[in-house]
Design a protein around this motif. Structure first.
Motif, PDB file in Angstrom:
ATOM      1  N   PHE A  32       6.976  89.042  31.397  1.00 37.16           N
ATOM      2  CA  PHE A  32       6.596  87.638  31.486  1.00 37.16           C
ATOM      3  C   PHE A  32       5.260  87.547  32.212  1.00 37.16           C
ATOM      4  CE2 PHE A  32      11.095  87.434  30.697  1.00 37.16           C
ATOM      5  CZ  PHE A  32      11.197  86.375  29.808  1.00 37.16           C
ATOM      6  N   ILE A  33       4.343  86.798  31.637  1.00 35.45           N
ATOM      7  CA  ILE A  33       2.962  86.778  32.099  1.00 35.45           C
ATOM      8  C   ILE A  33       2.711  85.618  33.048  1.00 35.45           C
ATOM      9  CG2 ILE A  33       2.084  85.399  30.181  1.00 35.45           C
ATOM     10  CD1 ILE A  33       0.364  88.514  31.623  1.00 35.45           C
ATOM     11  N   GLY A  34       1.954  85.867  34.122  1.00 35.19           N
ATOM     12  CA  GLY A  34       1.643  84.835  35.091  1.00 35.19           C
ATOM     13  C   GLY A  34       0.209  84.354  34.977  1.00 35.19           C
ATOM     14  N   TYR A  35      -0.106  83.285  35.676  1.00 34.60           N
ATOM     15  CA  TYR A  35      -1.474  82.770  35.683  1.00 34.60           C
ATOM     16  C   TYR A  35      -1.765  82.144  37.043  1.00 34.60           C
ATOM     17  CZ  TYR A  35       0.266  77.974  35.151  1.00 34.60           C
ATOM     18  OH  TYR A  35       0.883  76.762  35.347  1.00 34.60           O
ATOM     19  N   LYS A  36      -3.043  81.937  37.309  1.00 35.30           N
ATOM     20  CA  LYS A  36      -3.481  81.424  38.599  1.00 35.30           C
ATOM     21  C   LYS A  36      -3.352  79.911  38.616  1.00 35.30           C
ATOM     22  CE  LYS A  36      -7.308  82.145  41.845  1.00 35.30           C
ATOM     23  NZ  LYS A  36      -8.646  82.766  42.003  1.00 35.30           N
ATOM     24  N   THR A  37      -2.746  79.389  39.693  1.00 36.61           N
ATOM     25  CA  THR A  37      -2.546  77.950  39.787  1.00 36.61           C
ATOM     26  C   THR A  37      -2.822  77.481  41.224  1.00 36.61           C
ATOM     27  OG1 THR A  37      -0.982  76.161  39.306  1.00 36.61           O
ATOM     28  CG2 THR A  37      -0.058  78.186  40.219  1.00 36.61           C
ATOM     29  N   ASP A  38      -2.532  76.229  41.494  1.00 35.40           N
ATOM     30  CA  ASP A  38      -2.877  75.613  42.772  1.00 35.40           C
ATOM     31  C   ASP A  38      -2.351  76.409  43.972  1.00 35.40           C
ATOM     32  OD1 ASP A  38      -3.658  73.563  41.043  1.00 35.40           O
ATOM     33  OD2 ASP A  38      -1.763  72.480  41.288  1.00 35.40           O
ATOM     34  N   HIS A  39      -3.224  76.626  44.952  1.00 39.17           N
ATOM     35  CA  HIS A  39      -2.863  77.290  46.216  1.00 39.17           C
ATOM     36  C   HIS A  39      -2.208  78.656  45.977  1.00 39.17           C
ATOM     37  CE1 HIS A  39      -4.003  73.626  48.120  1.00 39.17           C
ATOM     38  NE2 HIS A  39      -2.944  72.950  47.767  1.00 39.17           N
ATOM     39  N   THR A  46       4.165  80.845  36.123  1.00 39.51           N
ATOM     40  CA  THR A  46       4.109  80.950  34.667  1.00 39.51           C
ATOM     41  C   THR A  46       4.392  79.578  34.077  1.00 39.51           C
ATOM     42  OG1 THR A  46       4.811  82.236  32.736  1.00 39.51           O
ATOM     43  CG2 THR A  46       6.542  81.563  34.282  1.00 39.51           C
ATOM     44  N   SER A  47       4.246  79.461  32.778  1.00 34.92           N
ATOM     45  CA  SER A  47       4.347  78.150  32.145  1.00 34.92           C
ATOM     46  C   SER A  47       4.736  78.312  30.689  1.00 34.92           C
ATOM     47  CB  SER A  47       2.991  77.431  32.253  1.00 34.92           C
ATOM     48  OG  SER A  47       2.981  76.252  31.474  1.00 34.92           O
ATOM     49  N   ALA A  48       5.441  77.317  30.189  1.00 35.45           N
ATOM     50  CA  ALA A  48       5.732  77.237  28.754  1.00 35.45           C
ATOM     51  C   ALA A  48       4.909  76.113  28.122  1.00 35.45           C
ATOM     52  CB  ALA A  48       7.228  77.008  28.528  1.00 35.45           C
ATOM     53  N   GLY A  49       3.845  75.711  28.818  1.00 33.72           N
ATOM     54  CA  GLY A  49       2.992  74.634  28.317  1.00 33.72           C
ATOM     55  C   GLY A  49       3.146  73.371  29.138  1.00 33.72           C
ATOM     56  N   PRO A  50       2.447  72.294  28.727  1.00 32.68           N
ATOM     57  CA  PRO A  50       2.462  71.061  29.523  1.00 32.68           C
ATOM     58  C   PRO A  50       3.826  70.403  29.636  1.00 32.68           C
ATOM     59  CG  PRO A  50       1.357  70.715  27.407  1.00 32.68           C
ATOM     60  CD  PRO A  50       1.567  72.188  27.543  1.00 32.68           C
ATOM     61  N   LYS A  51       4.770  70.787  28.789  1.00 35.87           N
ATOM     62  CA  LYS A  51       6.098  70.183  28.828  1.00 35.87           C
ATOM     63  C   LYS A  51       7.154  71.110  29.429  1.00 35.87           C
ATOM     64  CE  LYS A  51       5.364  67.111  24.859  1.00 35.87           C
ATOM     65  NZ  LYS A  51       5.867  66.701  23.532  1.00 35.87           N
ATOM     66  N   THR A  52       6.716  72.036  30.282  1.00 34.13           N
ATOM     67  CA  THR A  52       7.655  73.008  30.854  1.00 34.13           C
ATOM     68  C   THR A  52       8.836  72.327  31.535  1.00 34.13           C
ATOM     69  OG1 THR A  52       5.901  74.639  31.180  1.00 34.13           O
ATOM     70  CG2 THR A  52       7.904  74.920  32.477  1.00 34.13           C
ATOM     71  N   SER A  53       8.560  71.328  32.384  1.00 26.33           N
ATOM     72  CA  SER A  53       9.654  70.689  33.117  1.00 26.33           C
ATOM     73  C   SER A  53      10.598  69.956  32.171  1.00 26.33           C
ATOM     74  CB  SER A  53       9.107  69.733  34.178  1.00 26.33           C
ATOM     75  OG  SER A  53       8.277  68.752  33.601  1.00 26.33           O
ATOM     76  N   GLN A  54      10.051  69.373  31.098  1.00 27.22           N
ATOM     77  CA  GLN A  54      10.914  68.709  30.113  1.00 27.22           C
ATOM     78  C   GLN A  54      11.793  69.718  29.390  1.00 27.22           C
ATOM     79  OE1 GLN A  54       8.859  65.951  27.499  1.00 27.22           O
ATOM     80  NE2 GLN A  54       7.437  65.378  29.129  1.00 27.22           N
ATOM     81  N   MET A  55      11.202  70.883  29.065  1.00 25.59           N
ATOM     82  CA  MET A  55      11.993  71.929  28.408  1.00 25.59           C
ATOM     83  C   MET A  55      13.119  72.411  29.320  1.00 25.59           C
ATOM     84  SD  MET A  55       8.959  74.237  26.751  1.00 25.59           S
ATOM     85  CE  MET A  55       7.779  73.575  25.570  1.00 25.59           C
ATOM     86  N   MET A  56      12.792  72.568  30.602  1.00 22.17           N
ATOM     87  CA  MET A  56      13.826  72.966  31.559  1.00 22.17           C
ATOM     88  C   MET A  56      14.953  71.945  31.571  1.00 22.17           C
ATOM     89  SD  MET A  56      11.424  74.299  34.717  1.00 22.17           S
ATOM     90  CE  MET A  56      12.750  74.148  35.906  1.00 22.17           C
ATOM     91  N   VAL A 209     -16.248  71.639  38.798  1.00 26.70           N
ATOM     92  CA  VAL A 209     -15.335  71.063  37.801  1.00 26.70           C
ATOM     93  C   VAL A 209     -14.389  72.134  37.279  1.00 26.70           C
ATOM     94  CG1 VAL A 209     -15.162  69.980  35.526  1.00 26.70           C
ATOM     95  CG2 VAL A 209     -16.912  69.209  37.146  1.00 26.70           C
ATOM     96  N   PHE A 210     -14.929  73.302  36.948  1.00 23.87           N
ATOM     97  CA  PHE A 210     -14.088  74.398  36.462  1.00 23.87           C
ATOM     98  C   PHE A 210     -13.008  74.750  37.483  1.00 23.87           C
ATOM     99  CE2 PHE A 210     -13.013  78.859  36.690  1.00 23.87           C
ATOM    100  CZ  PHE A 210     -12.538  79.110  35.420  1.00 23.87           C
ATOM    101  N   LEU A 211     -13.422  74.920  38.747  1.00 31.67           N
ATOM    102  CA  LEU A 211     -12.475  75.315  39.791  1.00 31.67           C
ATOM    103  C   LEU A 211     -11.395  74.267  40.010  1.00 31.67           C
ATOM    104  CD1 LEU A 211     -14.895  76.912  42.400  1.00 31.67           C
ATOM    105  CD2 LEU A 211     -13.256  78.101  40.941  1.00 31.67           C
ATOM    106  N   LYS A 212     -11.700  73.009  39.692  1.00 30.71           N
ATOM    107  CA  LYS A 212     -10.704  71.949  39.808  1.00 30.71           C
ATOM    108  C   LYS A 212      -9.480  72.273  38.951  1.00 30.71           C
ATOM    109  CE  LYS A 212     -10.726  68.887  41.892  1.00 30.71           C
ATOM    110  NZ  LYS A 212      -9.975  68.693  43.172  1.00 30.71           N
ATOM    111  N   GLY A 213      -9.616  73.148  37.967  1.00 33.91           N
ATOM    112  CA  GLY A 213      -8.486  73.536  37.120  1.00 33.91           C
ATOM    113  C   GLY A 213      -7.353  74.150  37.901  1.00 33.91           C
TER     114      GLY A 213
END
Length: 577
Positions: A32-39, A46-56, A209-213
């Motif tokens: 399972f692949i991870g990515y860099k996020t806030d803090h 990790t994420s399943a997309g913008p609707k991860t919490s809805q999928m859960m 702006v990029f880093l705001k991601g």
């Protein structure tokens, strides 16, 4: 200790979600692949997309239905019932309004006789005007505060840039594709790329702006030296101070100026350019790059009637997450016995919450609470008569309050809406990401007066408005407690941290071109507030109390197999704290 619990149990809860069907991405070797996020510098999320919490939610709800667990839908809980046992207050049930039977002779009142209450009501979203919480989610923290449950870290929330027509936080690829920040007057005229006025050149602007991601939450540590959080301040200044409207434009690249340079990928810092290059997105307009990197991010807005390939997204600095909340122990049990606040309503997230950890916390907290309740509180509820003897007075009090509220002549729904808006405007102005002690003192007094007015003076035209009225009461108490916490922190000398800026005329300016009114205390130099947690609670007479308690250290559990196995076999592991 709670952080240790969340870490130790995270894998079990993650793989439970995988087994239930949440489509988290993995590579050809099954990793399972991870990515860099806030803090989070470690790519632990990790994420399943913008609707991860809805999928859960969908997968968990499917499991609930498969287990034939009864759900009482459309029941608005308006009070928790308690009793004193052995010198401690216990929760023994709840009072709710059945929203499909409000016009019945009993006004829709339903009483639950329960041994345990698992409270998974989310953060107090309804206390903010500028918010990316779903409109339907308001929170119910006041239910627990009303009965004396302790709260802690209510000073700590998370704020950032979100869209306001459809509520959504604009993090990740929404920022990494480098959209244009634009403001206009209220009628849509006088278009201006307002970031240009403060950043020294286009390279630093586009990189911020990029880093705001993955630096999405407002963070006072990232304000100076033209950091990404300077953008939040500039958006807030345009919208809340200058009275303009701010937007993200994905249809065009930032233009820059002759003086500060034009947009070019070559001006980006190495981190931003390398990211876009590895994502094969060094081309086109922001919308083209977003389509390449994250097509579901575009589709999400299309599903909500917004085509960001053609129209701008109106934005504001919004509340997104409550990092504080109700106090719980390592089994997620409140100081009120048998009450288990789980998820965002439980204040486990600390000052700097790594992105996505709320989802993990909700799963771990639910599992830990269920384990403890099943092992130690698994008895049947008392018989009906015994329950009513303990709860009758509390139930009658709620019914009497509801009856008093109903007044066909004086009731006016617009007054209910006005009261809620007043709560939300006060919190967004004085209890959000910009704070000043003088303002907060005044806000506390106003909040106290409004809570009393809502408690004694609310009038509704009919029974159908009762849920809205009781929710106002919940939100009024909640926002009062939050503001009391902010005031106590500032009085103790607490400075800027987490996701808020503490303004002070003796402080430093975020950037040279901002006015002196923006001077702020850069960070808290007070050892005391950094090493202690602010707890507060309400007594039976309505008095609000605060105390500072030391932060619990991370425990060093015993690691000798034979002793742990013995305790496990003898059922000595799960015990009251």
């Amino acid at each position: 200790d709670i952080a240790l619990c969340e870490a130790q149990n995270s894998l079990q809860c993650f793989f439970n979600l995988v087994e239930l069907g949440v489509p988290f991405p993995f590579d050809k070797y099954g990793a399972f692949i991870g990515y860099k996020t806030d803090h989070d510098p470690l790519q632990r999320g990790t994420s399943a997309g913008p609707k991860t919490s809805q999928m859960m939610f969908q997968c968990l709800a499917k499991e609930v239905k498969a287990r034939k667990i009864k759900i009482f839908d459309k029941h608005e809980v308006i009070g928790l019932l308690t009793a004193e046992k052995g010198g401690r207050r216990h929760v023994i049930g709840a009072v709710a309004l059945d929203q499909e039977n409000l016009e019945s002779p009993y006004l829709g009142f339903v009483v639950f006789n329960a041994v345990n209450i698992i409270m998974g009501t989310g953060g107090p979203a309804g206390i903010y005007k500028s918010s990316v919480y779903p409109v339907s989610q308001l929170g119910s923290t006041g239910l627990a505060l009303e009965i004396g449950a302790k709260a802690h870290n209510l000073t700590e929330s998370q704020f950032g840039i979100g869209s306001i027509k459809f509520r959504w936080n604009l993090s990740g690829t929404y920022q990494q594709v480098l959209p244009r920040y634009v403001s206009t007057d209220q009628r849509g005229g006088d278009e201006r790329e307002f970031l240009n006025e403060y950043f020294p050149d286009m390279g630093q602007l586009a990189t911020a702006v990029f880093l705001k991601g993955y630096q999405w939450p407002f963070d006072p540590r990232k304000v100076l030296n033209y950091g990404s959080s300077l953008i939040d301040i500039l958006v807030y200044q345009e919208t809340d101070i200058n009275g303009r409207r701010a937007f993200l434009d994905f249809t065009r690249n930032p233009e820059g100026s002759e003086k500060k340079g034009r947009f070019s990928f070559d001006t980006l810092d190495a981190e931003a350019r390398t990211y876009l290059e590895r994502s094969e997105a060094l081309f086109g307009r922001p919308i083209d790059r977003l389509g390449k990197m994250n097509r579901p991010a575009i589709d999400l807005y299309l599903e909500n009637g917004i085509d960001i390939s053609k129209e701008w997204l109106e934005i504001a600095v919004c509340a997104q997450h409550n990092n504080g909340g109700l106090k719980g122990n390592i089994w997620w049990e409140s100081n009120i016995k048998h009450l288990f606040p789980v998820g965002e309503v439980n204040g486990t997230h600390g000052v700097y919450r790594p992105g996505g950890s709320a989802l993990n916390s909700g799963q771990v907290g639910g599992m830990r609470a269920a384990l403890f309740a099943a092992k130690r509180y698994g008895q049947e509820p008392p018989d009906e008569q015994s329950f009513l003897r303990a709860a009758k007075e509390q139930i009658s009090s709620k019914i009497e309050l509801a009856s008093l509220m109903i007044d066909n002549e004086k009731g006016d729904f617009s007054n209910l809406e006005k009261a809620r808006l007043e709560i939300q405007e006060r919190m967004s102005a004085f209890g959000a990401h910009i704070r000043r002690l003088e303002d907060v003192k005044k806000a506390v007094d106003e909040a106290q007066a409004q809570y009393q007015e809502i408690l004694t003076g609310t009038r509704v035209k009919s029974e159908l408005e009762l849920p809205f009225a009781f929710k106002n009461l919940d939100l009024a108490l909640t926002h009062l407690m939050f503001l009391e916490a902010v005031q106590a922190y500032l009085k103790k000398g607490g400075g800027s941290r987490g996701s808020y800026l503490v303004l002070d005329k003796e402080g430093i300016k975020p950037c040279p071109d901002l006015g002196d009114e923006w001077r702020f205390i850069q960070k808290s130099e007070k050892f005391y507030v950094n090493e202690h947690i602010l707890e507060l609670w309400r007594d039976d007479k309505g008095g609000i109390h605060t105390q500072w308690v030391p932060v619990n250290p991370v425990p060093k559990p015993g690691s000798w197999f034979e002793t742990i196995w013995y305790d496990f076999r003898k059922d000595l592991i799960i015990k009251e704290e």
